[in-house]
Write a protein that holds these residues in place. Sequence first.
Motif, PDB file in Angstrom:
ATOM      1  N   MET A  72       0.834  -1.188   0.000  1.00 55.98           N
ATOM      2  CA  MET A  72       0.000   0.000   0.000  1.00 55.98           C
ATOM      3  C   MET A  72       0.876   1.248   0.000  1.00 55.98           C
ATOM      4  N   HIS A  73       0.469   2.222  -0.737  1.00 57.25           N
ATOM      5  CA  HIS A  73       1.148   3.507  -0.750  1.00 57.25           C
ATOM      6  C   HIS A  73       0.819   4.240   0.546  1.00 57.25           C
ATOM      7  N   SER A  74       1.754   5.009   1.053  1.00 60.12           N
ATOM      8  CA  SER A  74       1.583   5.643   2.364  1.00 60.12           C
ATOM      9  C   SER A  74       0.406   6.624   2.407  1.00 60.12           C
ATOM     10  N   ASP A  75      -0.004   7.163   1.261  1.00 60.01           N
ATOM     11  CA  ASP A  75      -1.128   8.090   1.239  1.00 60.01           C
ATOM     12  C   ASP A  75      -2.473   7.383   1.100  1.00 60.01           C
ATOM     13  N   ASP A  76      -2.446   6.105   0.793  1.00 59.85           N
ATOM     14  CA  ASP A  76      -3.690   5.364   0.630  1.00 59.85           C
ATOM     15  C   ASP A  76      -4.358   5.161   1.982  1.00 59.85           C
ATOM     16  N   PRO A  77      -5.693   5.272   2.039  1.00 57.04           N
ATOM     17  CA  PRO A  77      -6.377   4.986   3.297  1.00 57.04           C
ATOM     18  C   PRO A  77      -6.219   3.516   3.667  1.00 57.04           C
ATOM     19  N   VAL A  78      -6.220   3.261   4.950  1.00 57.56           N
ATOM     20  CA  VAL A  78      -6.075   1.908   5.472  1.00 57.56           C
ATOM     21  C   VAL A  78      -7.184   1.630   6.474  1.00 57.56           C
ATOM     22  N   ARG A  79      -7.347   0.355   6.803  1.00 58.76           N
ATOM     23  CA  ARG A  79      -8.251  -0.057   7.869  1.00 58.76           C
ATOM     24  C   ARG A  79      -7.410  -0.685   8.973  1.00 58.76           C
ATOM     25  N   CYS A  80      -7.635  -0.222  10.178  1.00 59.33           N
ATOM     26  CA  CYS A  80      -7.011  -0.811  11.354  1.00 59.33           C
ATOM     27  C   CYS A  80      -8.125  -1.396  12.218  1.00 59.33           C
ATOM     28  N   THR A  81      -8.037  -2.682  12.491  1.00 56.88           N
ATOM     29  CA  THR A  81      -8.978  -3.337  13.394  1.00 56.88           C
ATOM     30  C   THR A  81      -8.223  -3.662  14.671  1.00 56.88           C
ATOM     31  N   ALA A  82      -8.730  -3.149  15.793  1.00 56.07           N
ATOM     32  CA  ALA A  82      -8.055  -3.336  17.078  1.00 56.07           C
ATOM     33  C   ALA A  82      -9.003  -3.990  18.073  1.00 56.07           C
ATOM     34  N   TRP A  83      -8.410  -4.814  18.925  1.00 53.95           N
ATOM     35  CA  TRP A  83      -9.155  -5.436  20.021  1.00 53.95           C
ATOM     36  C   TRP A  83      -8.528  -4.956  21.313  1.00 53.95           C
ATOM     37  N   VAL A  84      -9.344  -4.321  22.146  1.00 56.25           N
ATOM     38  CA  VAL A  84      -8.857  -3.714  23.385  1.00 56.25           C
ATOM     39  C   VAL A  84      -9.282  -4.591  24.557  1.00 56.25           C
ATOM     40  N   ARG A  85      -8.290  -4.990  25.367  1.00 61.58           N
ATOM     41  CA  ARG A  85      -8.541  -5.848  26.526  1.00 61.58           C
ATOM     42  C   ARG A  85      -8.441  -5.041  27.811  1.00 61.58           C
ATOM     43  N   GLY A  86      -9.085  -5.550  28.843  1.00 62.00           N
ATOM     44  CA  GLY A  86      -9.039  -4.933  30.161  1.00 62.00           C
ATOM     45  C   GLY A  86     -10.451  -4.639  30.646  1.00 62.00           C
ATOM     46  N   LYS A  87     -10.566  -3.720  31.576  1.00 67.23           N
ATOM     47  CA  LYS A  87     -11.888  -3.266  32.049  1.00 67.23           C
ATOM     48  C   LYS A  87     -12.310  -2.138  31.121  1.00 67.23           C
ATOM     49  N   VAL A  88     -12.934  -2.527  30.003  1.00 67.08           N
ATOM     50  CA  VAL A  88     -13.262  -1.545  28.966  1.00 67.08           C
ATOM     51  C   VAL A  88     -14.748  -1.557  28.578  1.00 67.08           C
ATOM     52  N   GLN A  89     -15.547  -2.320  29.306  1.00 67.13           N
ATOM     53  CA  GLN A  89     -16.989  -2.285  29.072  1.00 67.13           C
ATOM     54  C   GLN A  89     -17.661  -1.698  30.307  1.00 67.13           C
ATOM     55  N   GLU A  90     -18.755  -0.983  30.060  1.00 67.81           N
ATOM     56  CA  GLU A  90     -19.536  -0.314  31.107  1.00 67.81           C
ATOM     57  C   GLU A  90     -18.753   0.800  31.801  1.00 67.81           C
ATOM     58  N   VAL A  91     -17.814   1.417  31.066  1.00 67.17           N
ATOM     59  CA  VAL A  91     -17.047   2.542  31.611  1.00 67.17           C
ATOM     60  C   VAL A  91     -17.015   3.732  30.640  1.00 67.17           C
ATOM     61  N   GLY A  92     -17.840   3.707  29.578  1.00 65.82           N
ATOM     62  CA  GLY A  92     -17.863   4.785  28.587  1.00 65.82           C
ATOM     63  C   GLY A  92     -16.760   4.685  27.547  1.00 65.82           C
ATOM     64  N   PHE A  93     -16.137   3.512  27.443  1.00 62.87           N
ATOM     65  CA  PHE A  93     -14.998   3.355  26.534  1.00 62.87           C
ATOM     66  C   PHE A  93     -15.382   3.557  25.072  1.00 62.87           C
ATOM     67  N   ARG A  94     -16.498   2.991  24.644  1.00 61.67           N
ATOM     68  CA  ARG A  94     -16.900   3.133  23.230  1.00 61.67           C
ATOM     69  C   ARG A  94     -17.208   4.581  22.899  1.00 61.67           C
ATOM     70  N   TRP A  95     -17.871   5.285  23.814  1.00 61.32           N
ATOM     71  CA  TRP A  95     -18.200   6.701  23.579  1.00 61.32           C
ATOM     72  C   TRP A  95     -16.930   7.529  23.500  1.00 61.32           C
ATOM     73  N   TRP A  96     -15.989   7.263  24.402  1.00 65.29           N
ATOM     74  CA  TRP A  96     -14.711   7.965  24.407  1.00 65.29           C
ATOM     75  C   TRP A  96     -13.948   7.692  23.113  1.00 65.29           C
ATOM     76  N   THR A  97     -13.920   6.427  22.681  1.00 61.26           N
ATOM     77  CA  THR A  97     -13.224   6.047  21.457  1.00 61.26           C
ATOM     78  C   THR A  97     -13.837   6.740  20.248  1.00 61.26           C
ATOM     79  N   ARG A  98     -15.164   6.766  20.193  1.00 62.98           N
ATOM     80  CA  ARG A  98     -15.845   7.436  19.074  1.00 62.98           C
ATOM     81  C   ARG A  98     -15.466   8.914  19.025  1.00 62.98           C
ATOM     82  N   ALA A  99     -15.457   9.580  20.171  1.00 64.12           N
ATOM     83  CA  ALA A  99     -15.115  11.007  20.217  1.00 64.12           C
ATOM     84  C   ALA A  99     -13.688  11.249  19.734  1.00 64.12           C
TER      85      ALA A  99
END
Length: 94
Positions: free
Chosen positions: A1-28
Amino acid sequence: MHSDDPVRCTAWVRGKVQEVGFRWWTRARAMEIGLTGYTSNLGDGRVQVVAEGSHQDCERLLALLRGPGTPGAVTGVTEIWSATGDGYDSFAIR
């Protein structure tokens, strides 16, 4: 891929990350950076983040996900990189 081409990054986040506003924070943070994609809770307690944009902008989001300012307690982030798919209109919470 050329460095200017858009890419997709899929990440999996572990830890205490549910029921703490993590998805809302990530979206922002993703919207501030200008990324599109989504974040969703997984049944095993992780949060999945799919972000599309420049490689540099995706790296910025990954750094924030690993940083000290996240809600909850992140114990690890695993990511894979790929070409973009059909694309997303915005950054959603699923």
